[in-house]
Each structure stands twice: as C-alpha cells, then as structure tokens.
Design a protein around this motif. Sequence first.
Motif, PDB file in Angstrom:
ATOM      1  N   ARG A 279      16.097  -7.067  38.590  1.00  0.00           N
ATOM      2  CA  ARG A 279      15.668  -6.936  39.772  1.00  0.00           C
ATOM      3  C   ARG A 279      14.359  -7.610  40.086  1.00  0.00           C
ATOM      4  NH1 ARG A 279      15.071  -8.481  43.824  1.00  0.00           N
ATOM      5  NH2 ARG A 279      15.019  -7.541  45.968  1.00  0.00           N
ATOM      6  N   LEU A 280      13.484  -7.420  39.284  1.00  0.00           N
ATOM      7  CA  LEU A 280      12.085  -8.012  39.509  1.00  0.00           C
ATOM      8  C   LEU A 280      12.125  -9.546  39.203  1.00  0.00           C
ATOM      9  CD1 LEU A 280       9.204  -7.153  40.324  1.00  0.00           C
ATOM     10  CD2 LEU A 280       8.640  -7.101  37.858  1.00  0.00           C
ATOM     11  N   GLY A 281      13.223  -9.983  38.040  1.00  0.00           N
ATOM     12  CA  GLY A 281      13.203 -11.200  37.713  1.00  0.00           C
ATOM     13  C   GLY A 281      13.849 -12.038  38.768  1.00  0.00           C
ATOM     14  N   SER A 282      14.766 -11.241  39.630  1.00  0.00           N
ATOM     15  CA  SER A 282      15.484 -12.166  40.716  1.00  0.00           C
ATOM     16  C   SER A 282      14.770 -12.407  42.090  1.00  0.00           C
ATOM     17  CB  SER A 282      16.794 -11.147  41.143  1.00  0.00           C
ATOM     18  OG  SER A 282      16.427 -10.252  41.819  1.00  0.00           O
ATOM     19  N   ALA A 283      13.262 -11.901  42.007  1.00  0.00           N
ATOM     20  CA  ALA A 283      12.397 -12.090  43.147  1.00  0.00           C
ATOM     21  C   ALA A 283      11.953 -13.561  43.485  1.00  0.00           C
ATOM     22  CB  ALA A 283      10.987 -11.092  42.900  1.00  0.00           C
ATOM     23  N   GLY A 284      12.680 -14.281  43.141  1.00  0.00           N
ATOM     24  CA  GLY A 284      12.293 -15.520  43.819  1.00  0.00           C
ATOM     25  C   GLY A 284      11.261 -16.613  43.103  1.00  0.00           C
ATOM     26  N   LEU A 296       6.613  -3.714  36.628  1.00  0.00           N
ATOM     27  CA  LEU A 296       7.505  -2.863  36.439  1.00  0.00           C
ATOM     28  C   LEU A 296       7.215  -1.387  36.580  1.00  0.00           C
ATOM     29  CD1 LEU A 296       9.912  -4.541  33.534  1.00  0.00           C
ATOM     30  CD2 LEU A 296      10.467  -4.050  36.019  1.00  0.00           C
ATOM     31  N   ASN A 297       8.075  -0.508  37.366  1.00  0.00           N
ATOM     32  CA  ASN A 297       8.139   1.083  37.403  1.00  0.00           C
ATOM     33  C   ASN A 297       6.674   1.544  37.458  1.00  0.00           C
ATOM     34  OD1 ASN A 297       9.336   3.514  37.377  1.00  0.00           O
ATOM     35  ND2 ASN A 297       8.671   3.611  35.115  1.00  0.00           N
ATOM     36  N   ARG A 298       5.929   0.848  38.506  1.00  0.00           N
ATOM     37  CA  ARG A 298       4.578   1.276  39.111  1.00  0.00           C
ATOM     38  C   ARG A 298       4.545   2.056  40.231  1.00  0.00           C
ATOM     39  NH1 ARG A 298       0.761  -1.469  36.538  1.00  0.00           N
ATOM     40  NH2 ARG A 298      -0.505   0.361  37.020  1.00  0.00           N
ATOM     41  N   GLU A 299       3.502   3.085  40.618  1.00  0.00           N
ATOM     42  CA  GLU A 299       3.422   3.670  41.566  1.00  0.00           C
ATOM     43  C   GLU A 299       1.911   3.796  41.627  1.00  0.00           C
ATOM     44  OE1 GLU A 299       4.627   7.847  41.572  1.00  0.00           O
ATOM     45  OE2 GLU A 299       5.177   7.890  43.647  1.00  0.00           O
ATOM     46  N   LEU A 300       1.112   3.138  42.724  1.00  0.00           N
ATOM     47  CA  LEU A 300      -0.124   3.100  42.701  1.00  0.00           C
ATOM     48  C   LEU A 300      -0.655   3.283  44.287  1.00  0.00           C
ATOM     49  CD1 LEU A 300      -0.749  -0.328  41.046  1.00  0.00           C
ATOM     50  CD2 LEU A 300      -1.599   1.913  40.209  1.00  0.00           C
ATOM     51  N   TYR A 301      -1.728   4.003  44.427  1.00  0.00           N
ATOM     52  CA  TYR A 301      -2.445   4.297  45.585  1.00  0.00           C
ATOM     53  C   TYR A 301      -3.923   3.684  45.636  1.00  0.00           C
ATOM     54  CZ  TYR A 301      -5.025   6.964  48.948  1.00  0.00           C
ATOM     55  OH  TYR A 301      -5.899   7.414  50.060  1.00  0.00           O
TER      56      TYR A 301
END
Length: 406
Positions: A279-284, A296-301
Amino acid sequence: MAKRAASYPVIVGGHICLDIIPSIQGGPFQMVPGKLLNIGEAALSTGGAVANTGVALHRLGIPVQLMGKVGNDFFGDAILSILKKQHESLVEGMIVAEGEPSSYSIVINPPHVDRMFLHCTGANDTFQADDITADALLEAGLFHFGYPPLMRRMYEHDGAELSRLMRKAKEAGATTSMDMAKPDPDAKAGQLDWRLLLSEVLPYVDLFLPSIEEILYMLRRETYEAMKDSHGSEQLIEHVEASLLAELSSELLAMGAAIVVFKLGEHGLYMRTTSEAARLGSAGRCGPKENAAGWLNRELYVPCFKVEVAGTTGAGDCTIAGFLAGFLQGLQPEETLLGAVGTGACNVERPDAVSGIPTWADVQARIAAGWEAYPPKPAFAGARIPLPMDAAVWQGTQDLRTTNER
C-alpha cells in the motif's frame, strides 16, 4: 539527512472563498433589526484550503498550482487579485465559471464574542472531477484536495464525484492527499453517512489529514455529540485519549488510506501509517522510496512549538502545507512532523492565514536552533520517547509505536 528535491509540482484543489472581515471595535455589540451600527473598515482575504494550503506551500518554496473555482464576478476578481499579489503564477490554474457566483464569507468578529460566519458556498458547489484536467494530473507529483464537506457536488450521492476525482488522480500516478472540514449538522452534508463515503474514497487517498473533531464527527457521531454535550464545547481535543486516536486511525487505514494524520489544534499532530509495504509502495510519484521502511507501521505524536499567538486563522491548513513540504522532499516521518508543526507555529504568529509563513529553510533553521516545544498533552505523556539520533530531528517528537510493538 539528504533530502529529495521536490521535482514535480503540487496541485491544490478544492474550496476557496473571499473572506470579508469588518473591523468591530469597542464594547457590547448586538445586531438589532432596523438599527445602524457604526463599524470600521473591512479587511479582504482569501480563505479555504486552496488559498491557505496552496499559498503556504508557495511561500515554503514548493512549486504549486492552485485549482479552485470562482465566478466571473467582483468577488472572483478580488480572489484572483489577492492571489496575484503572492505571485502571478498562482492564478494560472484557477477555474473561472461563467455565470456562477464566487464563494464568500462575512466574518463577524466583535470583541469578547465568538466569531460568527455568513457563508455562501458559490461556485464550490459545482466543482467536479472534470475541472481538474488529466494532463495536469499527469504532470503533478502530488494532488491535494481540501474541504469536500463544503462542496455540494463532492459529497452528494455518497461522494461519488469525490471518489471519481481522487481515483482519477491516482490513476494518473499522482500521490493523493485530502483534508476535511466539519460538516454543518443542520445541512445535508451533516446528515450523510460519512463512514460510507470515506470507505469509498479512501482507497484512492494516500495521505488523509483531518482534524480530530472532524473525524470524530464523521465516524463516531454519537460519541462526538455526547462529548460536546458533556463538555459544553466543540473543542474536544482536551478530552481525547491516545486510545481513541489509535482506534480512529486504525479504522481509516483499514478503509484504504496509507498515512493518516490528525490535527490536534494547540496540542500538535498525530500520525499513523500503514503496515502494508504494497500500500505504501502504491502512494504515487512522491511516495516514500529510498526511506520507505521508515514510514511503515509508525505511530507518532509531536506537540507544538512555543510562539506568541496573534491569530489561528489557517493554522491547520498551513500545518498541512508543512507536512506536505517535508513529505515531498523525502524526509523521514519525524522530520516531516516537526516541519509541519513548525510551519503551523509560524502561521499563528500573524493574525492572517499565510503572511507568517517563511521559507522551508527558515523553518528548519529555527527548529535546528533549539526551538522550544510545549510539553506533550498529558494523555500522551507516558509514550516512549526515542533516543536522540539527531537533536534537530527528534526534539519534541514522541514515538507511540515501533515496528516491533503491538
């Protein structure tokens, strides 16, 4: 780290309007039928995602085309004139609709009273997928679209035209980005099944950047109303827990978005990214390439930087511009988020929407010089803070997830 040049132009499409802001001074203010009220001169400025995010990107130094829709009337001329003062090129992609009214807002902002808005959606209501040409999308690295809940054709029929537009941009190879606005509860947009609409649109949206209040309204209407009634305000971020951010972002990723960013007002930004490399690779064209693993698979604040606030008009739109600027240059998530809140902080140092935005280099220099950030929101204070690999990158950023957690 070395950054990738933003070699493709950005298209910013969507809502644009003229804001008419009368100066109201003095004491009590009450609108009474038949009474003449003496007020001061009016300020004219552009509003909406096209003007705010688009002009902010231009000021940051990112090549941008604006594709908002105005009428061939006095207000439309005023909008184009204001944009031209920033740069002549900013009006080249604007759409002028024969016989349609331009959108405008009258902003009534008396002292010590909440602002009131009288708004005409105008030509925004007829914006359609065909208003963005296929040739323009083939040349664009990133297509950003803003405020579909304020554009009738974009949300009617469960968002069929919005889906067509974002699919068209994806099929042209552009990275796609979308910002929202909170629907008017009393209007048709406020009664829509936004969960259904988003489930149809988000497979074609790489970067989804709503505010937490907007997405809570759209996905958890009952929770939104209960929180609003309980706390007596629509400003709900003070009462949002990290677990709710995780739940909502998980739902949006499952619907098809690659990267979800929540604007948290004065508390900063929250980001969640897909765990699926495909999905990330299809981001244009502007999607992460060399540094894809870092996204990939990140959650940041990240909380906001400290500034003297002169006004918050356009703060969310300018923060999005900062995020897009970092993303377009191939920066890591931490650097991108810091650049986003740095851009937003520069914005609120001026009372208007965009005049406080400096160049991207100036934003980065201010961060690198040790710009002090506010402490994190208490609900997020227990999050793990990563060890600093570069103080200019990590300062103020909290990592809520690593690829080995959960």
